[in-house]
Design an enzyme around this catalytic site. Structure first.
Site, PDB file in Angstrom:
ATOM      1  N   GLY A  14       0.818  -1.210   0.000  1.00  0.00           N
ATOM      2  CA  GLY A  14       0.000   0.000   0.000  1.00  0.00           C
ATOM      3  C   GLY A  14       0.849   1.256   0.000  1.00  0.00           C
ATOM      4  N   ASN A  15       2.029   1.180   0.639  1.00  0.00           N
ATOM      5  CA  ASN A  15       2.933   2.329   0.652  1.00  0.00           C
ATOM      6  C   ASN A  15       3.575   2.559  -0.708  1.00  0.00           C
ATOM      7  OD1 ASN A  15       2.662   3.128   3.354  1.00  0.00           O
ATOM      8  ND2 ASN A  15       4.018   1.492   4.025  1.00  0.00           N
ATOM      9  N   LYS A 126       0.561  -2.714  13.207  1.00  0.00           N
ATOM     10  CA  LYS A 126       0.361  -2.534  11.775  1.00  0.00           C
ATOM     11  C   LYS A 126       0.145  -1.051  11.470  1.00  0.00           C
ATOM     12  CE  LYS A 126      -0.606  -3.422   7.448  1.00  0.00           C
ATOM     13  NZ  LYS A 126       0.500  -3.715   6.522  1.00  0.00           N
ATOM     14  N   LYS A 209      -0.869  -7.902   4.639  1.00  0.00           N
ATOM     15  CA  LYS A 209      -1.120  -8.488   3.322  1.00  0.00           C
ATOM     16  C   LYS A 209      -0.014  -9.448   2.898  1.00  0.00           C
ATOM     17  CE  LYS A 209       1.807  -6.070   0.443  1.00  0.00           C
ATOM     18  NZ  LYS A 209       2.617  -5.559   1.502  1.00  0.00           N
ATOM     19  N   LYS A 267       7.529  -8.766   5.668  1.00  0.00           N
ATOM     20  CA  LYS A 267       7.854  -9.138   4.293  1.00  0.00           C
ATOM     21  C   LYS A 267       8.924 -10.239   4.273  1.00  0.00           C
ATOM     22  CE  LYS A 267       6.800  -4.517   2.486  1.00  0.00           C
ATOM     23  NZ  LYS A 267       6.017  -4.158   3.676  1.00  0.00           N
TER      24      LYS A 267
END
Length: 304
Positions: A14-15, A126, A209, A267
């Site tokens: 999203g970033n 988050k 995500k 990640k």
């Protein structure tokens, strides 16, 4: 599913779609998505592509817009997550179709089961919403009852991020892939739901995500798991004079290092878990270089 193309699950941050410090406007998001979808459409020529996108900045913006209208109570985070799945998925599907007019692209609203007793509800980490300087963040935390934490040189709101357990629409994703669709699903990690005696209820959280995408990659038997973000590589000592980018690494090598919780750590964890459980390859790199990453010309590549 077609057997002639390997499956790749791509997680788009999203970033990366609304970059740090960038005005959170439709035009900026449109332009960033256009860059992403050009590269992803190119990947679809060689892979069966499943796209999972983040929603941290977007869901935070919707939450702020909710707070600005005081005549109605704000909507819960799971519903805002559903809104971002529609908004971002719609824009991505349009961008993909422009880049590959003959392709088939479908956005699927996706629910993901979480445990209501997950420890994340006691320790939010988050990041969502825009970045602030410390004083502004502290003022907003006081005003709205937020939990805030540092994010690099900035400060942001943090919310609970429970681990995903199961994707309710998994069979639908498989059906779409079998029909040669590029599927956009599990947006924002999926809408967090808990199982009840009457079905499923939403819960106030935002799922990471990358963890949802890794779980999906394993369920689909994907050979590759690609995380696209706003940096070219995973870096040791990120943001310091001793910063060092990583290129080809093993899970064992990565276990020597510590990465920022709520940003790079999930990640890395997601790619490591995928590599260990499937013997496939995890990749992390820039939104602008998706094709180059898969051609081994950029990014960080993680193997068991």
């Amino acid at each position: 599913m077609k057997k002639n193309k390997p499956i790749i699950v791509v997680a788009v941050g999203g970033n990366a779609l609304l970059q740090r410090g960038e005005l959170m406007s439709y035009d900026n998001q449109f332009n960033n998505i256009a860059v992403a979808t050009q590269a992803l459409a190119k990947l679809s020529e060689e892979y069966q592509v499943v796209i999972v996108h983040g929603n941290g900045p977007q869901v935070g913006l919707l939450a702020l817009q909710n707070l600005a209208y005081s005549d109605a109570p704000p909507y819960p985070l799971d519903v805002l997550g559903a809104e971002t799945q529609g908004m971002i998925g719609y824009m991505m599907a349009q961008g993909l179709k422009r880049s590959a007019p003959n392709g088939k692209f479908t956005t699927l609203l996706t629910q993901v089961i979480v445990d209501e007793n997950d420890a994340a509800f006691a320790e939010p980490n988050k990041f969502i919403g825009p970045v602030y300087d410390q004083q502004t963040a502290e003022d907003k935390a006081q005003q709205f009852g937020w939990t805030i934490k540092p994010d690099g040189q900035y400060w942001r709101r943090v919310v609970p991020s429970p681990k995903p357990q199961h994707i309710l629409e998994l069979d639908s994703i498989r059906t779409l892939l079998a029909a040669d669709h590029t599927v956009i699903c599990c947006g924002g990690g999926g809408c967090p739901v808990i199982k009840t005696s009457n079905g499923y209820d939403g819960i106030e959280a935002v799922i990471d995500k990358d963890l949802s995408a890794a779980m999906l990659a394993k369920e689909l038997g994907a050979q590759h798991f690609l995380i696209l973000t706003d940096g070219d590589n995973v870096c040791v000592d990120w943001g310091t004079p001793t910063e060092k980018p990583l290129q080809h690494v093993t899970v064992k090598e990565l276990n020597q290092y510590t990465f920022a919780a709520g940003s790079m750590a999930p990640k890395v964890d997601a790619c490591c878990e995928f590599a260990l459980e499937t013997l496939g390859t995890g990749h992390i790199g820039s939104l602008h270089k998706a094709y180059e990453i898969m051609m081994d010309q950029s990014g960080t590549h993680i193997r068991a």
